[in-house]
Motif scaffolding. Structure first.
Motif, mmCIF file in Angstrom:
data_model
loop_
_atom_site.group_PDB
_atom_site.id
_atom_site.type_symbol
_atom_site.label_atom_id
_atom_site.label_comp_id
_atom_site.label_asym_id
_atom_site.label_seq_id
_atom_site.Cartn_x
_atom_site.Cartn_y
_atom_site.Cartn_z
ATOM 1 N N ALA A 1 0.971 -1.497 -0.102
ATOM 2 C CA ALA A 1 -0.060 -0.167 0.086
ATOM 3 C C ALA A 1 1.012 1.381 -0.014
ATOM 4 N N TYR A 2 1.797 1.219 0.906
ATOM 5 C CA TYR A 2 2.935 2.261 0.730
ATOM 6 C C TYR A 2 3.440 2.780 -0.646
ATOM 7 N N MET A 3 3.932 1.506 -1.216
ATOM 8 C CA MET A 3 4.519 1.719 -2.579
ATOM 9 C C MET A 3 3.483 2.209 -3.689
ATOM 10 N N HIS A 4 2.141 1.719 -3.627
ATOM 11 C CA HIS A 4 1.099 2.200 -4.503
ATOM 12 C C HIS A 4 0.915 3.746 -4.216
ATOM 13 N N SER A 5 0.782 4.096 -3.036
ATOM 14 C CA SER A 5 0.565 5.418 -2.584
ATOM 15 C C SER A 5 1.675 6.351 -3.001
ATOM 16 N N LYS A 6 2.876 5.898 -2.925
ATOM 17 C CA LYS A 6 3.894 6.645 -3.595
ATOM 18 C C LYS A 6 4.069 7.010 -4.910
ATOM 19 N N ALA A 7 3.735 5.872 -5.449
ATOM 20 C CA ALA A 7 3.728 5.835 -7.006
ATOM 21 C C ALA A 7 2.780 6.844 -7.323
ATOM 22 N N ASP A 8 1.327 6.964 -6.842
ATOM 23 C CA ASP A 8 0.402 7.709 -7.213
ATOM 24 C C ASP A 8 0.647 9.152 -6.844
ATOM 25 N N MET A 9 1.534 9.331 -5.712
ATOM 26 C CA MET A 9 1.973 10.617 -5.390
ATOM 27 C C MET A 9 2.983 11.086 -6.487
ATOM 28 N N TRP A 10 3.988 10.395 -6.915
ATOM 29 C CA TRP A 10 4.770 10.882 -7.955
ATOM 30 C C TRP A 10 4.286 10.803 -9.281
ATOM 31 N N ASP A 11 3.114 10.033 -9.556
ATOM 32 C CA ASP A 11 2.552 10.305 -10.704
ATOM 33 C C ASP A 11 1.846 11.539 -10.874
ATOM 34 N N ALA A 12 1.262 11.866 -9.474
ATOM 35 C CA ALA A 12 0.407 13.180 -9.706
ATOM 36 C C ALA A 12 1.220 14.503 -9.825
ATOM 37 N N ARG A 13 2.440 14.331 -9.062
ATOM 38 C CA ARG A 13 3.531 15.418 -9.139
ATOM 39 C C ARG A 13 3.856 15.631 -10.732
ATOM 40 N N TYR A 14 4.179 14.457 -11.446
ATOM 41 C CA TYR A 14 4.497 14.391 -12.710
ATOM 42 C C TYR A 14 3.458 15.169 -13.787
ATOM 43 N N ARG A 15 2.181 14.759 -13.512
ATOM 44 C CA ARG A 15 1.217 15.126 -14.217
ATOM 45 C C ARG A 15 0.836 16.539 -13.794
ATOM 46 N N GLY A 16 1.425 17.084 -12.810
ATOM 47 C CA GLY A 16 1.084 18.504 -12.123
ATOM 48 C C GLY A 16 -0.436 18.522 -11.605
ATOM 49 N N ASP A 17 -1.010 17.486 -10.984
ATOM 50 C CA ASP A 17 -2.189 17.425 -10.434
ATOM 51 C C ASP A 17 -1.961 17.746 -8.969
ATOM 52 N N THR A 18 -1.902 18.770 -8.500
ATOM 53 C CA THR A 18 -1.572 19.195 -7.103
ATOM 54 C C THR A 18 -2.830 18.604 -6.051
ATOM 55 N N ASP A 19 -3.921 18.596 -6.461
ATOM 56 C CA ASP A 19 -5.010 17.833 -5.568
ATOM 57 C C ASP A 19 -4.705 16.456 -5.480
ATOM 58 N N ALA A 20 -4.514 15.814 -6.504
ATOM 59 C CA ALA A 20 -4.330 14.297 -6.666
ATOM 60 C C ALA A 20 -2.889 14.167 -5.809
ATOM 61 N N GLU A 21 -1.871 14.918 -5.742
ATOM 62 C CA GLU A 21 -0.899 14.656 -5.284
ATOM 63 C C GLU A 21 -0.890 14.965 -3.748
ATOM 64 N N GLU A 22 -1.785 15.825 -3.143
ATOM 65 C CA GLU A 22 -2.170 16.016 -1.789
ATOM 66 C C GLU A 22 -2.713 15.111 -1.183
ATOM 67 N N ARG A 23 -3.752 14.169 -1.974
ATOM 68 C CA ARG A 23 -4.676 13.171 -1.619
ATOM 69 C C ARG A 23 -3.643 11.951 -1.609
ATOM 70 N N ALA A 24 -2.705 11.812 -2.317
ATOM 71 C CA ALA A 24 -1.749 10.788 -2.510
ATOM 72 C C ALA A 24 -0.889 10.944 -1.038
ATOM 73 N N ILE A 25 -0.500 12.074 -0.599
ATOM 74 C CA ILE A 25 0.573 12.185 0.250
ATOM 75 C C ILE A 25 -0.210 11.802 1.522
ATOM 76 N N GLU A 26 -1.722 12.202 1.615
ATOM 77 C CA GLU A 26 -2.383 11.906 2.857
ATOM 78 C C GLU A 26 -2.420 10.259 3.144
ATOM 79 N N GLN A 27 -2.410 9.676 1.929
ATOM 80 C CA GLN A 27 -2.623 8.419 1.780
ATOM 81 C C GLN A 27 -1.403 7.657 2.316
ATOM 82 N N VAL A 28 -0.193 8.341 1.775
ATOM 83 C CA VAL A 28 1.006 7.701 2.258
ATOM 84 C C VAL A 28 1.289 8.013 3.844
ATOM 85 N N GLU A 29 0.686 9.239 4.149
ATOM 86 C CA GLU A 29 1.001 9.382 6.030
ATOM 87 C C GLU A 29 -0.157 8.613 6.524
#
Length: 153
Positions: A119-147
């Protein structure tokens, strides 16, 4: 009708140590070590070459040990399993049950820890994907999931 062990012993050629290593996933040094410490007993040797030969019953024993070892069972636990197997009887059966139940419980804990890591790896992948796409909302959700996942560690 299924062949008996005796039938297989007569019809299946014995395996070399290289073949046994490939079949079991154990390295050749591990097979030699298991023989040395008594998990396999003495491995028969070819009369002309002196090379180890693993007949069907011994190969089945190696296969069983490979399964136990790949599940994380210790050498001491494998030794106990084999001792109990030789003893037989109800008392040995009860101890075998307990040995396997304890090991299954340990595996359950390991599986849960692996699920958290996954789950940690998936969440981190989602976070980096959101950052790559420039989607700050998705990045914030992914960071919350990582936490959230990190709190489960």
């Amino acid at each position: 009708m299924a062949a008996t062990k005796a039938d297989r012993e007569r019809t299946e050629p014995p395996l070399t140590i290289q073949e046994m290593a490939q079949r079991s996933g154990f390295s050749e040094p591990t097979l030699r070590y298991y023989e040395k410490i008594g998990l396999l007993g003495p491995v028969p040797r070819d009369d002309s070459s002196g090379h180890r030969r693993y007949h069907a019953a011994l190969a089945e024993r190696v296969d069983a040990l490979a399964c136990l070892r790949s599940s994380g069972m210790s050498v001491a636990e494998m030794r106990r399993y084999l001792t109990l197997l030789d003893e037989g009887g109800r008392a040995a059966a009860a101890e075998q049950r307990d040995l396997f139940a304890r090991h299954a419980d340990r595996l359950s804990g390991e599986i849960e820890r692996l699920r958290v890591r996954q789950a940690y790896m998936h969440s981190k992948a989602d976070m980096w994907d959101a950052r790559y796409r420039g989607d700050t909302d998705a990045e914030e959700r992914a960071i919350e999931q990582v936490e959230h996942v990190l709190r489960r560690f």
